[in-house]
Design a protein around this motif. Structure first.
Motif, PDB file in Angstrom:
ATOM      1  N   CYS A   1      26.906  18.267 -41.114  1.00 49.34           N
ATOM      2  CA  CYS A   1      26.744  16.836 -41.403  1.00 49.34           C
ATOM      3  C   CYS A   1      25.296  16.392 -41.225  1.00 49.34           C
ATOM      4  O   CYS A   1      24.757  15.645 -42.041  1.00 49.34           O
TER       5      CYS A   1
ATOM      6  N   LEU B   1      23.244  17.742 -44.164  1.00 42.66           N
ATOM      7  CA  LEU B   1      23.462  17.003 -45.397  1.00 42.66           C
ATOM      8  C   LEU B   1      22.792  15.641 -45.365  1.00 42.66           C
ATOM      9  O   LEU B   1      22.307  15.153 -46.373  1.00 42.66           O
TER      10      LEU B   1
ATOM     11  N   PHE C   1      21.799  12.823 -49.718  1.00 43.38           N
ATOM     12  CA  PHE C   1      23.251  12.961 -49.765  1.00 43.38           C
ATOM     13  C   PHE C   1      23.938  11.627 -49.514  1.00 43.38           C
ATOM     14  O   PHE C   1      24.888  11.256 -50.208  1.00 43.38           O
ATOM     15  N   GLN C   2      23.449  10.864 -48.524  1.00 41.26           N
ATOM     16  CA  GLN C   2      24.068   9.583 -48.209  1.00 41.26           C
ATOM     17  C   GLN C   2      23.889   8.579 -49.343  1.00 41.26           C
ATOM     18  O   GLN C   2      24.813   7.826 -49.674  1.00 41.26           O
TER      19      GLN C   2
ATOM     20  N   LEU D   1      26.462   9.428 -52.028  1.00 39.33           N
ATOM     21  CA  LEU D   1      27.811   8.953 -51.737  1.00 39.33           C
ATOM     22  C   LEU D   1      27.911   7.436 -51.887  1.00 39.33           C
ATOM     23  O   LEU D   1      28.934   6.909 -52.347  1.00 39.33           O
TER      24      LEU D   1
ATOM     25  N   ARG E   1      35.232  11.243 -52.896  1.00 42.49           N
ATOM     26  CA  ARG E   1      34.090  11.571 -52.045  1.00 42.49           C
ATOM     27  C   ARG E   1      34.017  13.069 -51.767  1.00 42.49           C
ATOM     28  O   ARG E   1      32.929  13.661 -51.760  1.00 42.49           O
TER      29      ARG E   1
ATOM     30  N   ALA F   1      30.992  15.418 -52.910  1.00 36.79           N
ATOM     31  CA  ALA F   1      30.223  16.207 -51.946  1.00 36.79           C
ATOM     32  C   ALA F   1      30.136  17.663 -52.400  1.00 36.79           C
ATOM     33  O   ALA F   1      29.068  18.290 -52.297  1.00 36.79           O
ATOM     34  N   ASP F   2      31.238  18.200 -52.909  1.00 38.32           N
ATOM     35  CA  ASP F   2      31.214  19.576 -53.436  1.00 38.32           C
ATOM     36  C   ASP F   2      30.222  19.694 -54.598  1.00 38.32           C
ATOM     37  O   ASP F   2      29.494  20.681 -54.702  1.00 38.32           O
TER      38      ASP F   2
ATOM     39  N   PHE G   1      27.594  17.854 -55.106  1.00 41.37           N
ATOM     40  CA  PHE G   1      26.240  17.737 -54.564  1.00 41.37           C
ATOM     41  C   PHE G   1      25.766  19.077 -54.007  1.00 41.37           C
ATOM     42  O   PHE G   1      24.639  19.523 -54.270  1.00 41.37           O
TER      43      PHE G   1
END
Length: 208
Positions: free
Chosen positions: A14, A17, A39-40, A43, A127, A131-132, A134
């Motif tokens: 985490c 990322l 990453f944030q 999302l 989400r 994420a996958d 990304f």
């Protein structure tokens, strides 16, 4: 002990990322531009702009409107009849007995809660899939950079072998082999660039 290790690994991933960036393409004025995306941020854009998620949230509003409609009493019916010089106007109104209206409202409200839960589940799945995608993009970017580096090394070696061949230090076959290997690596770079750009397109789709 194993559980603690898994938790530590999860926290590490985490944190990794949260600070990771990937270069993506944005189509503005029919031109491709690049910008950095954490990453944030990615999302956040998915939650704000994803078209499928927007459609699901709009369905909640539709169901909520049905709750309001369920509270409204049935519309009265007006009939008009003319007999000779007499006119008859009748007003009919359906009276709901046995708490029928309350039951209808409760049912509509329960459908709203059910829809909200379904949308929340949809968002969590969205989400996870985003994420996958990304991480897949990051992996394809790293592979591309590795292949570009390999090609650049072989290109320099090929140039060096050409000079060495002209000086009589190596054979023509050795120099030709270096050129062929460089050309092969260049083709791999082109192929990987296509894979990477496809991954970027998927990211843009998730962001709406």
């Amino acid at each position: 002990m194993k559980l603690l290790h898994n938790k530590t690994l999860f926290v590490f991933v985490c944190l990794l990322l949260a600070g990771m960036e990937v270069r993506v393409y944005a189509n503005e004025n029919y031109q491709w531009a690049t910008y950095e995306l954490t990453f944030q941020d990615f999302l956040n854009r998915v939650g704000k702009n994803n078209l499928d998620y927007i459609a699901e949230k709009f369905n909640i509003k539709i169901v909520e409107a049905e709750v309001i409609a369920a509270k409204v009493l049935p519309d009265p019916e007006v009939t008009f009849e003319a007999l000779d010089d007499n006119y008859i106007v009748e007003l009919e109104y359906n009276l709901e007995l046995g708490n029928k209206r309350k039951a209808r409202v409760r049912l509509a409200r329960s459908e709203v809660e059910l829809k909200k839960l379904a949308v929340e589940y949809f968002f969590q799945e969205l989400r996870a899939e985003a994420a996958d995608a990304f991480l897949e993009t990051i992996m394809q970017r790293e592979i591309l950079q590795f292949k570009q580096s390999s090609y650049e090394y072989m290109r320099q070696l090929s140039l060096s072998d050409s000079i060495r061949y002209s000086l009589g230090e190596i054979t023509e076959n050795d120099a030709r082999q270096s050129r062929l290997e460089a050309a092969s690596l260049l083709n791999e770079v082109y192929e990987q660039e296509a894979v990477y750009k496809s991954a970027l397109v998927v990211l843009n789709q998730y962001m709406g």
